[in-house]
Design a protein around this motif. Sequence first.
Motif, short mmCIF file in Angstrom:
data_model
loop_
_atom_site.label_atom_id
_atom_site.label_comp_id
_atom_site.label_asym_id
_atom_site.label_seq_id
_atom_site.Cartn_x
_atom_site.Cartn_y
_atom_site.Cartn_z
N SER A 181 33.16 35.32 47.24
CA SER A 181 33.38 36.51 48.07
C SER A 181 34.04 37.60 47.23
N VAL A 182 33.70 38.87 47.47
CA VAL A 182 34.36 39.95 46.73
C VAL A 182 35.53 40.53 47.53
N ILE A 183 35.77 40.02 48.73
CA ILE A 183 37.06 40.29 49.37
C ILE A 183 37.82 38.97 49.34
N LYS A 184 39.09 39.06 49.01
CA LYS A 184 39.89 37.84 48.85
C LYS A 184 41.14 37.95 49.71
N VAL A 185 41.52 36.83 50.30
CA VAL A 185 42.78 36.78 51.03
C VAL A 185 43.80 36.05 50.17
N PHE A 186 44.90 36.73 49.90
CA PHE A 186 45.97 36.11 49.10
C PHE A 186 47.07 35.60 50.01
N THR A 187 47.61 34.45 49.61
CA THR A 187 48.61 33.78 50.43
C THR A 187 49.98 33.91 49.77
N LYS A 236 26.80 38.26 35.40
CA LYS A 236 27.00 39.68 35.71
C LYS A 236 28.32 39.86 36.45
N VAL A 237 28.69 41.12 36.66
CA VAL A 237 29.92 41.36 37.41
C VAL A 237 29.59 41.62 38.88
N ALA A 238 30.58 41.42 39.73
CA ALA A 238 30.40 41.66 41.16
C ALA A 238 31.60 42.40 41.73
N LYS A 239 31.32 43.31 42.65
CA LYS A 239 32.39 44.01 43.35
C LYS A 239 31.93 44.40 44.74
N CYS A 240 32.86 44.87 45.55
CA CYS A 240 32.54 45.30 46.91
C CYS A 240 31.65 46.55 46.88
N ASP A 241 30.57 46.53 47.68
CA ASP A 241 29.69 47.69 47.78
C ASP A 241 29.68 48.26 49.20
N PHE A 264 42.97 47.58 39.19
CA PHE A 264 43.20 46.93 40.48
C PHE A 264 42.64 45.50 40.50
N GLY A 265 41.94 45.13 39.45
CA GLY A 265 41.42 43.76 39.35
C GLY A 265 40.36 43.44 40.39
N THR A 266 39.59 44.45 40.82
CA THR A 266 38.66 44.20 41.92
C THR A 266 37.19 44.19 41.49
N ILE A 267 36.95 44.08 40.19
CA ILE A 267 35.58 43.83 39.73
C ILE A 267 35.66 42.62 38.80
N THR A 310 45.75 36.70 59.52
CA THR A 310 46.23 35.35 59.81
C THR A 310 45.78 34.35 58.76
N GLY A 311 45.04 34.83 57.76
CA GLY A 311 44.57 33.94 56.70
C GLY A 311 43.43 33.04 57.13
N CYS A 312 42.63 33.47 58.11
CA CYS A 312 41.55 32.61 58.62
C CYS A 312 40.35 32.55 57.68
N LEU A 313 40.24 33.50 56.76
CA LEU A 313 39.20 33.55 55.74
C LEU A 313 37.78 33.82 56.28
N GLN A 314 37.68 34.28 57.53
CA GLN A 314 36.36 34.65 58.06
C GLN A 314 35.73 35.75 57.20
N CYS A 315 36.55 36.65 56.68
CA CYS A 315 36.02 37.75 55.85
C CYS A 315 35.34 37.21 54.60
N GLU A 316 35.97 36.21 53.97
CA GLU A 316 35.39 35.65 52.76
C GLU A 316 34.07 34.93 53.06
N MET A 317 34.04 34.27 54.21
CA MET A 317 32.80 33.59 54.62
C MET A 317 31.69 34.61 54.86
N ALA A 318 32.03 35.67 55.59
CA ALA A 318 31.03 36.68 55.95
C ALA A 318 30.52 37.39 54.70
N CYS A 319 31.44 37.70 53.79
CA CYS A 319 31.08 38.41 52.57
C CYS A 319 30.11 37.58 51.73
N SER A 320 30.46 36.33 51.52
CA SER A 320 29.60 35.50 50.67
C SER A 320 28.25 35.23 51.36
N TYR A 321 28.28 35.12 52.69
CA TYR A 321 27.01 34.88 53.39
C TYR A 321 26.10 36.10 53.29
#
Lengths: 420, 159
Positions: free
Chosen positions: B35-41, B109-114, B98-101, B13-24
Amino acid sequence: MRHVIIGAGPCGVVAAETLRKQDPDSTIILIGNEPIPPYSRMAIPYFLMKDIDEAGTHLRSDDFYDTHNIQYLGHAVENVDTDLKVLTTDDGTEIPYDKLLIAAGSKPLLPPIEGADLPNVHNCWTIEDARQIAERSHSCLEVVLMGAGFIGCIILESLAKMGVNLTVIEMGDRMVPRMLDDKAGGLLEKWCIEKGVNIRTSTRVNSIKEEDDVMIVELDNGETIQACTVISATGVKPNTEFLKGSGIEVDHGIVVNTNMQTNVANVYAAGDVAQGKDFSTGNYEVQAIQPTATDHGRIAALNMAGHLVEHNGSVNMNVLDTLGLISHSFGLWMGVEGGDSVDIYNEEAYKYINLRFGADKEEDVLVGASTLGMTQHIGVIRGLIEGKTHLGVWKSRLMKDPTRLMEAYLSCTQELDNVV
Amino acid sequence: MQKSLHLDPAKCTGCLQCEMACSYEKLGEFNPSRSVIKVFTFHEEGRFAPYTCTQCDEAWCLRACPVDAITMDMSTGAKIVIDDKCVGCKVCTISCPFGTINYVQETGKVAKCDLCGGDPECAKACPTEAITYIDANATGYDRMKAFAEKSLPSANTSA
């Protein structure tokens, strides 16, 4: 099976690692020409800036070679006898091989300038070079850097951060002419000048002289600069001299086929020394970039281990960080005849993106790009180019707004259910 | 059984809770831009798509790293950046198709999902099950990964 690898850069080390996985019982001998553990030249600028110590430049942990049963020798190879299948190192040791990989990399060109061979004119290519530059620049006020190509720009930041007054001389009409177009190169120059670096493009060094420990650099515009150190970064060339008489075919680099094999049986070549296939043009070219070196190394090793694996060609690509301004180029960034292109150029924000599309049947396929000031999801540019992804409706959307690249990528490569 | 993130754009739904949780989780602060997970609109379609690293088998980032700063977590299969070793050269960021790092200018430094060590915060934060962490084989995620990977000819060169 006895595998011998000449060259202990990223390509040679990846090849050794791959061979060990594929061929657990083989003998693997890795030969570098410096008496220190294999390291990455990519890390030298960070070593020069003291971000990392020398161990931080190492390609693998120091016990890697023992635990993987890879014999590492720090000697230059002087001769390769492909009839007897034996090579000779600079201490006279003869090393026989069953399969040979030449991953000897490249070496700096000495510019044809009077005084280029003076002791205070340094390359910045090896760890030893970096040690000397660090020592010399410590008490230095003025430094001249010859060459604002990729390597020049990589070390530019380390030099600027040492607090010296830095002047960069580039004979091309812009910075990094082989990676950036007029707009991007011009913007990068403006950025560097704003950061206090003196840049002279379309300028050549006529001569370098040394008087009372002062280097006097004479430019073709009549200007004379006094410096305590001159750094030369005027280009590199493949390391192939030691192959004279070996029968191995050398053009610009060592000629290889798509299996990374040379014209001589059981001899392979990879990395900066090899003239491998370019993904975009299909031509065989020396790319001399890190990702290509590791691709080559892995594919060569797979073939040496008996898997017939083809190299489809590497996308030529670069990333550069110049005093905090990040630039990229991918594939045919200069465009193709009959192909569309679009760019956004924001001088104040130091932002630039230029997309290049193919022609005819590939009119909606991304074939190249260059950017300035972008860091997010940049890899999808490679993904779209290498995937030859047809962008369909997204082509016209990108022509209106090239920054929507990530949405275009997701729409075209992921199954987004109802998303067109 | 190896688990993987399953991303289902249809449920987002694009609520962006994932981005908040990831960065926190990663920074101790709510900073979606990191955040290393991104929601695209997708404005035209009124749709959203969460996107992050698929922990692909090819591991382009890991292979491209010149200083061995990216390793595989054997328990989760995640490719992990070792901050102490990363020099910030960015070669992985152009290598990952995939542009994910991504390079982070603030850290150099670089960051990616772990995969948060096997307990991904984004999945826990997602209220609509657009992001779930489930058995790899049972997901359409593999299909998504395969779809992305098959678009790359050189992905076929691994023996």
